[in-house]
Design a protein around this motif. Structure first.
Motif, mmCIF file in Angstrom:
data_model
loop_
_atom_site.group_PDB
_atom_site.id
_atom_site.type_symbol
_atom_site.label_atom_id
_atom_site.label_comp_id
_atom_site.label_asym_id
_atom_site.label_seq_id
_atom_site.Cartn_x
_atom_site.Cartn_y
_atom_site.Cartn_z
ATOM 1 N N UNK A 60 73.732 -5.836 3.773
ATOM 2 C CA UNK A 60 73.835 -6.754 4.920
ATOM 3 C C UNK A 60 72.474 -6.966 5.557
ATOM 4 N N UNK A 61 71.703 -5.890 5.694
ATOM 5 C CA UNK A 61 70.363 -6.009 6.286
ATOM 6 C C UNK A 61 69.459 -6.860 5.403
ATOM 7 N N UNK A 62 69.557 -6.713 4.088
ATOM 8 C CA UNK A 62 68.750 -7.512 3.170
ATOM 9 C C UNK A 62 69.101 -8.994 3.284
ATOM 10 N N UNK A 63 70.389 -9.308 3.364
ATOM 11 C CA UNK A 63 70.802 -10.708 3.501
ATOM 12 C C UNK A 63 70.319 -11.304 4.813
ATOM 13 N N UNK A 64 70.406 -10.547 5.885
ATOM 14 C CA UNK A 64 69.918 -11.028 7.179
ATOM 15 C C UNK A 64 68.406 -11.234 7.134
ATOM 16 N N UNK A 65 67.695 -10.289 6.534
ATOM 17 C CA UNK A 65 66.234 -10.406 6.409
ATOM 18 C C UNK A 65 65.852 -11.658 5.622
ATOM 19 N N UNK A 66 66.517 -11.888 4.485
ATOM 20 C CA UNK A 66 66.219 -13.081 3.675
ATOM 21 C C UNK A 66 66.496 -14.364 4.452
ATOM 22 N N UNK A 67 67.579 -14.379 5.214
ATOM 23 C CA UNK A 67 67.949 -15.581 5.957
ATOM 24 C C UNK A 67 66.958 -15.855 7.090
ATOM 25 N N UNK A 68 66.507 -14.808 7.759
ATOM 26 C CA UNK A 68 65.573 -14.962 8.881
ATOM 27 C C UNK A 68 64.170 -15.318 8.408
ATOM 28 N N UNK A 69 63.748 -14.791 7.277
ATOM 29 C CA UNK A 69 62.370 -14.949 6.810
ATOM 30 C C UNK A 69 62.130 -16.204 5.967
ATOM 31 N N UNK A 70 63.003 -17.184 6.041
ATOM 32 C CA UNK A 70 62.785 -18.446 5.327
ATOM 33 C C UNK A 70 61.605 -19.159 5.984
ATOM 34 N N UNK A 71 60.561 -19.494 5.210
ATOM 35 C CA UNK A 71 59.409 -20.184 5.806
ATOM 36 C C UNK A 71 59.797 -21.545 6.364
ATOM 37 N N UNK A 72 59.127 -21.932 7.441
ATOM 38 C CA UNK A 72 59.421 -23.246 8.012
ATOM 39 C C UNK A 72 59.002 -24.322 7.017
ATOM 40 N N UNK A 73 59.788 -25.341 6.908
ATOM 41 C CA UNK A 73 59.534 -26.406 5.954
ATOM 42 C C UNK A 73 60.332 -26.240 4.675
ATOM 43 N N UNK A 74 60.847 -25.053 4.416
ATOM 44 C CA UNK A 74 61.696 -24.848 3.238
ATOM 45 C C UNK A 74 63.101 -25.353 3.523
ATOM 46 N N UNK A 75 63.784 -25.707 2.464
ATOM 47 C CA UNK A 75 65.137 -26.229 2.564
ATOM 48 C C UNK A 75 66.126 -25.139 2.981
ATOM 49 N N UNK A 76 65.818 -23.917 2.659
ATOM 50 C CA UNK A 76 66.684 -22.773 2.955
ATOM 51 C C UNK A 76 66.208 -21.581 2.149
#
Length: 131
Positions: free
Chosen positions: A78-94
């Protein structure tokens, strides 16, 4: 009460297994050039948040019901999924970005991550089924 917790966790786990298989199939379609990167990433990105919420619900449910081993088992994923979701660079689609998915072996790493999640959810499925 405990039976209801594990029935809900089992249903949620079935949905997460389905999502993991869907991610694997979609990424393998991209790898074989059956679909383009943009449509692949848009398909996958709309399921990232439901996957995150599904795993967070089970983790919080196990914390509230005081099943500490299962809570600690779910917490890193769960922590890994949250980290990946939060750390999406701005300008990326997701989380899955069509301009970067073929760079630096990201497709292989996404595929490996989806396989690991599938194995994890299958393990959790049998734990919940046994409990």
């Amino acid at each position: 009460m405990e039976a209801a917790v594990f029935i809900l966790a089992l249903i949620d786990c079935c949905a997460l297994i389905f999502l993991s298989v869907y991610f694997i199939i979609t990424l393998s379609d991209l790898e074989c050039d059956y679909i383009n990167a943009r449509s692949c990433c848009s398909k996958l990105n709309k399921w990232v948040l439901p996957e995150l919420l599904g795993l967070a619900v089970v983790t919080v449910l196990m914390l509230i019901s005081l099943h500490s081993f299962i809570f600690l088992l779910n917490l890193p994923v769960a922590a890994w999924n949250i980290y990946r979701y939060i750390m999406v660079p701005s300008g990326n689609m997701g989380v899955f970005d069509p301009t970067e998915i073929h760079n630096r072996g990201q497709l292989k790493s996404h595929m490996k991550e989806a396989m690991i999640k599938l194995g994890f959810h299958l393990l959790c499925f049998f734990i919940y089924l046994y409990r």
